[in-house]
Write a protein that holds these residues in place. Structure first.
Motif, mmCIF file in Angstrom:
data_model
loop_
_atom_site.group_PDB
_atom_site.id
_atom_site.type_symbol
_atom_site.label_atom_id
_atom_site.label_comp_id
_atom_site.label_asym_id
_atom_site.label_seq_id
_atom_site.Cartn_x
_atom_site.Cartn_y
_atom_site.Cartn_z
ATOM 1 N N HIS A 1 0.831 -1.367 -0.049
ATOM 2 C CA HIS A 1 -0.179 0.053 -0.023
ATOM 3 C C HIS A 1 0.989 1.243 0.097
ATOM 4 N N HIS A 2 1.923 1.389 0.659
ATOM 5 C CA HIS A 2 2.871 2.435 0.884
ATOM 6 C C HIS A 2 3.520 2.580 -0.583
ATOM 7 N N LEU A 3 3.496 1.810 -1.948
ATOM 8 C CA LEU A 3 3.686 2.239 -3.089
ATOM 9 C C LEU A 3 2.898 3.536 -3.625
ATOM 10 N N HIS A 4 1.421 3.552 -3.363
ATOM 11 C CA HIS A 4 0.867 4.457 -3.529
ATOM 12 C C HIS A 4 1.125 5.798 -2.791
ATOM 13 N N HIS A 5 1.598 5.552 -1.552
ATOM 14 C CA HIS A 5 2.057 6.674 -0.799
ATOM 15 C C HIS A 5 3.135 7.366 -1.538
ATOM 16 N N LEU A 6 4.096 6.561 -2.203
ATOM 17 C CA LEU A 6 5.398 6.830 -2.835
ATOM 18 C C LEU A 6 4.964 7.747 -4.075
#
Length: 196
Positions: A87-92
């Motif tokens: 999910h943190h790829l979207h934050h990236l």
């Protein structure tokens, strides 16, 4: 941002309200929820500040590189966190978009809009628009089945949630509210990219 003032103010309100909700989600008892909410609160408030109409407040020249550094640090944190959760790829991508917009405004805060009109949409802006448009459509579709699946039973589910029948899930920990929060920030990002 360029363009009429009233849509910019609506965007400021949407992003600030989302940021405020994400701050409340940081009180969650679930550590992963707190971490994600902190990054999303930063994005919400950063987007709200960036969306303030230029006719009302035009940040000094040093503010844009500061924004880029702040969101660059958040992007590094998202890279580190992405090892544990995809999910943190979207934050990236979101923090990368904020760095891109900040650097674009630092290079040419007033003439940038006219350059877009003459040269068309730059490749990075177009790619980010495609990503966030797809994200908004997918996130919206994920929210619809939760509502549709509830059907007539939604009232019963809502009643049991109000009386504590959802095994102690607090309103700040509800996954559909977190998804709605991310959806509203995605919509805000599309609007900001279109206004560049």
């Amino acid at each position: 941002m360029h363009g009429p003032a009233w849509p910019a103010w609506l965007l400021v309100a949407l992003c600030a309200a989302t940021g405020a909700y994400c701050l409340l989600r940081m009180r969650s008892g679930v550590e992963e929820q707190r971490r994600a909410a902190g990054g999303e609160a930063l994005m919400g408030f950063g987007m709200a500040a960036m969306a303030v109409p230029a006719t009302v407040f035009s940040p000094p020249g040093w503010a844009w590189p500061l924004y880029a550094a702040l969101f660059g640090a958040a992007a590094l944190r998202a890279v580190w966190a992405a090892r544990a959760s995809p999910h943190h790829l979207h934050h990236l991508v979101g923090t990368g978009a904020m760095v891109y917009m900040s650097l674009t405004m630092a290079v040419s805060p007033t003439a940038h809009h006219h350059a877009h009109a003459a040269a068309g949409i730059p490749l990075v802006t177009g790619a980010l628009l495609l990503y966030f448009t797809g994200y908004v459509l997918l996130s919206g579709a994920r929210l619809v089945p939760g509502v549709a699946a509830g059907g007539t039973g939604a009232t019963a589910g809502g009643t049991s949630a109000a009386t504590g029948g959802t095994a102690g899930v607090r309103w700040g920990d509800r996954p559909e509210l977190a998804r709605a929060c991310r959806l509203s920030m995605g919509i805000g990002m599309v609007a900001m990219l279109l206004a560049m």
